[in-house]
Each structure stands twice: as C-alpha cells, then as structure tokens.
Design a protein around this motif. Structure first.
Motif, mmCIF file in Angstrom:
data_model
loop_
_atom_site.group_PDB
_atom_site.id
_atom_site.type_symbol
_atom_site.label_atom_id
_atom_site.label_comp_id
_atom_site.label_asym_id
_atom_site.label_seq_id
_atom_site.Cartn_x
_atom_site.Cartn_y
_atom_site.Cartn_z
ATOM 1 N N PRO A 31 26.610 33.670 38.526
ATOM 2 C CA PRO A 31 27.971 33.553 38.289
ATOM 3 C C PRO A 31 28.870 34.817 37.990
ATOM 4 C CG PRO A 31 26.876 31.588 37.285
ATOM 5 C CD PRO A 31 25.774 32.772 37.758
ATOM 6 N N GLN A 32 28.261 35.553 37.093
ATOM 7 C CA GLN A 32 28.706 36.956 36.790
ATOM 8 C C GLN A 32 28.857 37.845 37.848
ATOM 9 O OE1 GLN A 32 26.069 38.226 33.712
ATOM 10 N NE2 GLN A 32 27.178 37.538 32.003
ATOM 11 N N ARG A 33 28.013 37.889 38.943
ATOM 12 C CA ARG A 33 28.184 38.798 39.970
ATOM 13 C C ARG A 33 29.368 38.195 40.879
ATOM 14 N NH1 ARG A 33 22.592 41.458 42.048
ATOM 15 N NH2 ARG A 33 21.819 41.917 40.256
ATOM 16 N N TRP A 34 29.301 36.774 41.026
ATOM 17 C CA TRP A 34 30.264 36.233 42.070
ATOM 18 C C TRP A 34 31.744 36.693 41.414
ATOM 19 C CZ3 TRP A 34 30.230 35.130 46.716
ATOM 20 C CH2 TRP A 34 29.133 34.954 47.526
ATOM 21 N N THR A 35 32.001 36.499 40.022
ATOM 22 C CA THR A 35 33.084 36.717 39.251
ATOM 23 C C THR A 35 33.483 38.226 39.710
ATOM 24 O OG1 THR A 35 32.518 35.418 37.771
ATOM 25 C CG2 THR A 35 34.322 36.851 37.289
ATOM 26 N N VAL A 36 32.683 39.000 39.533
ATOM 27 C CA VAL A 36 33.130 40.421 39.972
ATOM 28 C C VAL A 36 33.511 40.705 41.713
ATOM 29 C CG1 VAL A 36 32.262 42.645 40.152
ATOM 30 C CG2 VAL A 36 31.723 41.609 38.210
ATOM 31 N N TYR A 37 32.550 40.082 42.536
ATOM 32 C CA TYR A 37 32.829 39.993 43.883
ATOM 33 C C TYR A 37 34.294 39.623 44.234
ATOM 34 C CZ TYR A 37 27.776 40.724 44.431
ATOM 35 O OH TYR A 37 26.495 41.049 44.320
ATOM 36 N N VAL A 38 34.654 38.481 43.671
ATOM 37 C CA VAL A 38 36.104 37.827 43.775
ATOM 38 C C VAL A 38 37.088 38.481 43.226
ATOM 39 C CG1 VAL A 38 37.457 35.958 43.153
ATOM 40 C CG2 VAL A 38 34.921 35.387 43.719
ATOM 41 N N LEU A 39 36.914 39.117 42.016
ATOM 42 C CA LEU A 39 37.961 40.144 41.498
ATOM 43 C C LEU A 39 38.169 41.503 42.332
ATOM 44 C CD1 LEU A 39 37.106 40.029 37.721
ATOM 45 C CD2 LEU A 39 38.995 39.031 38.973
ATOM 46 N N LEU A 40 36.912 41.896 43.010
ATOM 47 C CA LEU A 40 37.293 43.292 43.836
ATOM 48 C C LEU A 40 37.840 42.811 45.206
ATOM 49 C CD1 LEU A 40 33.487 44.740 43.394
ATOM 50 C CD2 LEU A 40 35.480 45.638 42.436
ATOM 51 N N PHE A 41 37.650 41.456 45.655
ATOM 52 C CA PHE A 41 38.240 41.083 46.705
ATOM 53 C C PHE A 41 39.802 40.868 46.690
ATOM 54 C CE2 PHE A 41 39.614 37.867 49.704
ATOM 55 C CZ PHE A 41 39.048 38.388 51.149
ATOM 56 N N ILE A 42 39.891 40.238 45.398
ATOM 57 C CA ILE A 42 41.613 40.250 45.092
ATOM 58 C C ILE A 42 42.186 41.483 45.095
ATOM 59 C CG2 ILE A 42 43.138 39.263 43.304
ATOM 60 C CD1 ILE A 42 41.248 36.931 42.793
ATOM 61 N N GLY A 43 41.491 42.572 44.060
ATOM 62 C CA GLY A 43 42.033 43.703 43.964
ATOM 63 C C GLY A 43 42.207 44.337 45.225
ATOM 64 N N ALA A 44 41.496 44.261 46.416
ATOM 65 C CA ALA A 44 41.561 44.892 47.616
ATOM 66 C C ALA A 44 42.952 44.366 48.217
ATOM 67 C CB ALA A 44 40.383 44.670 48.252
ATOM 68 N N LEU A 45 42.920 43.086 47.891
ATOM 69 C CA LEU A 45 44.177 42.451 48.665
ATOM 70 C C LEU A 45 45.585 42.754 47.741
ATOM 71 C CD1 LEU A 45 43.140 38.681 48.963
ATOM 72 C CD2 LEU A 45 43.178 40.368 50.836
ATOM 73 N N LEU A 46 45.558 43.137 46.587
ATOM 74 C CA LEU A 46 46.670 43.622 45.981
ATOM 75 C C LEU A 46 47.034 45.079 46.163
ATOM 76 C CD1 LEU A 46 46.024 41.963 42.535
ATOM 77 C CD2 LEU A 46 47.995 41.265 44.212
ATOM 78 N N LEU A 47 46.077 45.987 46.845
ATOM 79 C CA LEU A 47 46.307 47.320 47.080
ATOM 80 C C LEU A 47 47.639 47.725 47.819
ATOM 81 C CD1 LEU A 47 42.688 48.700 47.727
ATOM 82 C CD2 LEU A 47 44.407 49.159 45.649
ATOM 83 N N PRO A 48 47.883 46.762 48.727
ATOM 84 C CA PRO A 48 49.302 47.474 49.291
ATOM 85 C C PRO A 48 50.680 47.285 48.695
ATOM 86 C CG PRO A 48 47.875 45.935 50.701
ATOM 87 C CD PRO A 48 47.532 45.750 49.500
ATOM 88 N N SER A 49 50.465 46.994 47.258
ATOM 89 C CA SER A 49 51.719 46.695 46.693
ATOM 90 C C SER A 49 52.589 48.127 46.455
ATOM 91 C CB SER A 49 51.273 46.489 45.001
ATOM 92 O OG SER A 49 52.295 46.445 44.129
#
Length: 382
Positions: A31-49
């Motif tokens: 679960p900890q690893r998947w949390t990090v994966y999801v946060l990294l994916f969301i962070g990548a989607l937020l980059l074009p801000s």
C-alpha cells in the motif's frame, strides 16, 4: 575519521541519502508503494500548470516543452536504457527507430487514412522488427564495433528518407492527422481527449499514460528471468555464455524492446507535430538521449528519467542566455562525468560495476575509472 581512512580500515562509509531512500523503499509495504505511485502520477498530471511554468520555462510555452523535448526525451531514454543500461549494448543509432515510428504514422495516416491507434500498433511492431533486422547480423559484434554499426544504421535510415521521393524526400511529409478526439471529458479544466493544434496538454497527458505503461512493462522485464539474463550479459558476456545463458537471443530481445519503445514515441510525436522531415532525426538526438541515460544513471529507471528531464529542461530554462546556454550546459555535463561518472541516481549494481572497473556497457565501459576504484588499482599494481 575521514572517508579515506574509513575505507583503508575496511569499514564502509556512511550511506548517502539515495541509499537510505532505497533502503526505506525496499522495506515499504505494498500500500505504501502504491500510494507513492499514485502521487507521482497525479504530480505528473499537474505539471502543465501555469504557476509551475512561470518558473520552469519563462521563455517558452511550458506545456509544449513538457511534450517536447522533456516528455519525448524521457520515453526515448527509457527505451534506450533497456539496450544500454540493462543489456550493456552501446547503441548510437537509436534515433532510427524514432524515425521509423514517425514515418509509419505519417505514411499510414496521410496515404491510407488509418486510425491513430491502429497506426500505433503497426508502428510498434515495425520498429521492433527493424530492431531485430539490425540486431540479427550485428549483435555478434561488441563494444566500439557495435557502436559504429548502429551509428551507420541511424544514418542509413535518415539518408534513405531524404533520398526517397515516395516518402517526401528532403521536404518530408505534411498533413499528418491527429489522434481522434473525444469531446466533453475534462481534467483540471482541460479537455484531455481533444487533440488539436493549439493546446499541447492533451498530447502531454497521452504521453504520461504511455510512459507509465512503458515503465510498468520494463520494470516487470527487469525483475524477471529476462532482466537477470541482461544483467549477466552486461557484466560479463563470456561468463554468461559459459553458464548457459543464450546471450544472442536476449541481446536481440533487448534491441527489439528498445526499438519498439522508440517507435511508439515516434508515432505519438508525429501525431502531434503534423509534419516531419529527415532533419528531425539527426545523430545528435541519439547522442543526447545516450547522454541522458548516462547522466541519470544507466540501468536505473528513476535515474534515467531524471537525466532525461535535466538534459531536456536545462537548455529551455536558460534560453535567455542565448548561445551561451549550450556552453554552460556542456560544461555542466563534463563536470558531472568527471566527479560523478556513475550518474546522478545509479543503481547499486551499476555503481559496483564502476567500482570494479567495468562500466556496464560491454567493452566500452571496461576502462571507466572512478575515485573509489583508483586506490584499489594502484594497490594491485604495487
């Protein structure tokens, strides 16, 4: 006690921050690893801000820079890392597979009217086949000989495109269709499936999904029997052959996988840029992607991604310095290779290979020396 005294006494120096992070990651739960994966994916989607873009790219459109060169370099570096970082095969013509994917998209999209997703599958398959065609007669070569042959292959593909009028010749191909759009699906106020000319963000989101899928597959290969075979070939091909590893088969597989990833990126890139020509696929692109792999730490996907990001982003960030930005960028690369030849985030195996005097790139890496390996070499000489 200094670090040198510690090494002389046979004690290991204190672990650095990357090693401590790796140790904590190794002990993390699912679960900890998947949390990090999801946060990294969301962070990548937020980059074009726009707020991020004001600092990251004050002289260019940040969303466009995220797609090319940053996102494109990242995907190409992950593909080249399979060949160079994991299998230890030096490929100087990797841009050829990128070109093949781009021309497949251009030809099938303009002349046959195929759908983007159909062309993506065809582009991946044809690029993988071209990797097999290149690797079949050449992978029995090693080191600098293999590098020269792959360099020649990259130039052959470019010159063929430039001298063949049926595929546009030096003018290239224009009017390449975009991926099919789907109206009404929004994310952060952006219609993420509306592919047009003005907004590059949907293409960036498509690239994020593509990069994520590629990383998942590459990591699964790395942890499998295939990845262990690649590591054995990279460290000592002769020993791997003696131990029963079918080295030629696994080297050919690495070439095919790397070529398929390059071809997939070529299809996506051509669908965004509308037109392509042979000058888009110069040798310098292969050299730049190879520099990104080595800079970040070949064999380690997070390091490769970081290296590709820096190689693509730094010249754009300092575009205001005009021509001097390339001079500063080149000096920074030289300094990094002098003081940290293993890369910014090397894998532990890669760092151990360098410490033992092998670079993990076949015979071309055998002479790589590091500050840690020099005292040992001097002691052995005495």
């Amino acid at each position: 006690m200094s670090t040198n005294e510690t090494i002389k006494n046979g004690r290991k120096p204190l672990k650095g921050l990357p090693d401590r992070i790796r140790d904590r990651w190794a002990g993390a739960s699912g679960p900890q690893r998947w949390t990090v994966y999801v946060l990294l994916f969301i962070g990548a989607l937020l980059l074009p801000s726009d707020s991020i873009g004001q600092f990251m790219s004050p002289y260019s459109d940040w969303a466009s820079v995220l797609f090319f060169p940053i996102g494109t370099y990242v995907v190409l570096a992950i593909g080249l890392n399979v060949v160079v970082g994991q299998a230890g095969l030096l490929d100087l013509g990797y841009v050829a597979f990128f070109a093949i994917g781009g021309y497949v998209m251009a030809l099938l999209g303009t002349k046959m009217g195929l759908n983007f997703w159909e062309i993506l599958i065809v582009g991946v398959l044809l690029s993988a086949l071209s990797g097999i065609v290149l690797g079949g007669p050449t992978l029995r070569l090693r080191g600098d000989y293999l590098a020269i042959v792959t360099l020649g292959f990259g130039e052959i593909v470019r010159q063929t495109a430039e001298n063949t009028d049926a595929i546009g010749g030096p003018r290239g191909i224009a009017g390449i269709p975009h991926p099919p759009s789907i109206e009404g699906v929004e994310l952060f106020g952006v219609e993420i499936f509306k592919y047009g000319v003005l907004d590059p963000r949907p293409y960036y989101y498509l690239l994020v999904v593509l990069a994520t899928l590629i990383i998942v597959f590459v990591k699964r290969w790395e942890k499998s029997r295939v990845g262990r075979a690649w590591a054995a070939i990279r460290e000592d091909e002769d020993a791997a052959e003696v131990m029963g590893v079918p080295t030629f088969k696994f080297k050919l597989l690495a070439f095919a996988i790397g070529a398929a990833i390059g071809g997939a990126m070529g299809v996506v890139w051509a669908g965004k840029t509308i037109s392509i020509n042979p000058n888009d696929f110069l040798f310098m692109l292969s050299a730049t992607i190879l520099a990104a792999v080595v800079l970040g730490g070949s064999g380690n996907i997070p390091g490769v991604v970081l290296g590709a990001f820096l190689v693509a982003w730094l010249p754009e960030r300092f575009r205001g310095l005009s021509d001097y930005r390339i001079l500063v960028f080149g000096a920074a690369l030289v300094a990094l290779m002098v003081f940290r030849p293993e890369g910014l985030l090397p894998s532990r195996r890669r760092r151990a290979e360098l410490a033992e005097g092998t670079g993990g790139m076949g015979t071309l890496g055998a002479e790589v020396a590091t500050p840690e390996s020099q005292p040992a070499a001097e002691g052995a000489a005495k």
